[in-house]
Scaffold this active site. Structure first.
Site, short mmCIF file in Angstrom:
data_model
loop_
_atom_site.label_atom_id
_atom_site.label_comp_id
_atom_site.label_asym_id
_atom_site.label_seq_id
_atom_site.Cartn_x
_atom_site.Cartn_y
_atom_site.Cartn_z
N GLN A 145 29.85 45.98 37.63
CA GLN A 145 30.30 45.35 36.39
C GLN A 145 29.15 44.71 35.63
O GLN A 145 29.14 44.67 34.40
CB GLN A 145 31.35 44.29 36.73
N TYR A 178 43.57 39.77 35.19
CA TYR A 178 42.25 40.21 35.64
C TYR A 178 41.67 41.28 34.72
O TYR A 178 40.47 41.31 34.46
CB TYR A 178 42.33 40.68 37.09
N LEU A 179 42.51 42.17 34.22
CA LEU A 179 42.03 43.19 33.30
C LEU A 179 41.52 42.56 32.01
O LEU A 179 40.54 43.04 31.42
CB LEU A 179 43.15 44.20 33.00
N ALA A 180 42.16 41.49 31.58
CA ALA A 180 41.74 40.82 30.35
C ALA A 180 40.26 40.43 30.41
O ALA A 180 39.51 40.59 29.44
CB ALA A 180 42.60 39.58 30.10
N ASP A 181 39.82 39.94 31.58
CA ASP A 181 38.41 39.57 31.75
C ASP A 181 37.48 40.75 31.50
O ASP A 181 36.41 40.61 30.92
CB ASP A 181 38.15 39.06 33.18
N GLN A 182 37.93 41.94 31.95
CA GLN A 182 37.08 43.13 31.89
C GLN A 182 36.97 43.70 30.48
O GLN A 182 36.03 44.44 30.17
CB GLN A 182 37.63 44.22 32.81
N HIS A 217 38.92 31.87 33.40
CA HIS A 217 37.93 32.95 33.55
C HIS A 217 37.73 33.68 32.23
O HIS A 217 36.60 33.95 31.80
CB HIS A 217 38.46 33.93 34.61
#
Length: 338
Positions: free
Chosen positions: A103, A283-287, A308
């Site tokens: 990442q 968690y996808l939002a962070d990516q 996060h």
């Protein structure tokens, strides 16, 4: 000479994401940065092996000069050079997350002078990081819509705490970025339950699948038994395929925690996602923040903006001339480039 950006590692959630995002953005923009208080919000602050591997990987790919790159360091100075495509291999030396190292460096390779392959050895099924299947089945299809072409392959599983896994990604330079629009999830098309086992009795997987099936109508149920030398380990995943997006949730099994309790944790997480009409999980939002910022346009909806996510946005705005807008309506937050 470009200005030095000063970052406080204690801001927001105070974890490793600040460092990873800063490394990515520094490589892309050519802006040097200094960060103090690295992972100040964690029980064991400073650089762990996976963070140090990410720093060294970033430095190798862009031929940076670095100060403070050592285990336990809470201060780092990073002066990037030019990003170069190529064949890279990095070893974490522990069960630290392979995907978090990837990442860090992959976004910079979107701007390289040619195609690249990056192989990282370490942990693949880690309770505090997205597994490779999340990258392959959830993130990369969305990146393709944005214009990013990369393909991740899981070569060998490595469960926490032993590690020993290997993940590789092939990536090409991006010709142009497109806008990602993820305002609505759409209707559910199907749900898939999956269990990975290595050196763990098969009845554990059967009980985990039964717990999932008691709460959801599963279109597919799969149990994958891995060689014993890749364990011991157990991961339970549930994939929700909707009209506009596929999301994947997972829980890593733990010693002395029953199969039913492990699967129930996953059920709770998926129910929380489905209780909101938001398209994107926490968690996808962070990516999605970094690729969306690089595109300069786009939006997605999430039920609750995590600390996060907010921290990641703050770091991105320090490096790029973009501003994010967050508007909450009826329990859903719309995140967009203003």
């Amino acid at each position: 000479m470009k200005r030095m950006i000063a970052l406080d590692g204690a801001q927001g959630e105070g974890g490793g994401q600040i460092l990873r995002s800063a490394l990515s953005l520094s490589m892309i923009t050519g802006q040097p940065f200094t960060i103090t208080g690295i992972r100040a919000g964690r029980a064991k602050p400073g650089l762990l092996r996976q963070h140090l591997t990410a720093v060294k990987a970033a430095a190798e790919i862009c031929r940076a000069t670095v100060e403070g790159a050592e285990l336990g360091s809470q201060r780092l100075v990073f002066r990037p050079g030019t990003v170069r495509g190529g064949d890279y291999r990095f070893a974490i030396g522990s069960a630290g997350s392979c995907t978090l190292v990837l990442q860090t460096v992959l976004p910079a390779l979107w701007f390289a002078d040619g195609p690249s392959r990056v192989e990282v050895s370490g942990g693949t099924d880690n309770p505090s990081a997205p597994p490779a299947d999340f990258i392959r089945r959830v993130l990369e299809p969305l990146l393709a819509k944005i214009g990013v072409h990369q393909q991740t392959t899981l070569l060998r599983h490595g469960f926490y705490p032993a590690g020993g896994g290997v993940v590789a990604t092939e990536v090409s330079p991006v010709a142009s970025f497109n806008s990602l629009q993820l305002g609505e999830r759409g209707n559910i098309v199907q749900m898939r339950g999956e269990v990975l086992l290595a050196g763990v009795p098969r009845h554990v997987a059967e009980r985990e699948i039964a717990t999932l099936a008691a709460s959801f109508s599963l279109h597919e149920q799969a149990v994958h038994s891995l060689p014993r030398d890749q364990g011991p380990g157990n991961t339970v995943s549930l994939e929700v395929e909707s009209e506009n997006i596929t999301e994947r949730f997972f829980v890593v099994g733990e010693k002395r925690v029953s199969a039913e309790v492990v699967a129930a944790q996953l059920v709770k997480e998926v129910k929380r996602y489905l209780a909101s009409p938001a398209a994107v999980g926490e968690y996808l939002a962070d990516q999605l923040v970094l690729p969306m910022a690089l595109a300069g346009t786009g939006e997605f909806t999430v039920a609750h903006p995590s600390c996060h996510l907010l921290t990641n946005i703050a770091v991105v705005e320090r490096f790029l001339p973009v501003r994010f807008g967050l508007i909450e309506t009826d329990g859903v937050t719309r995140v967009s480039i203003e």
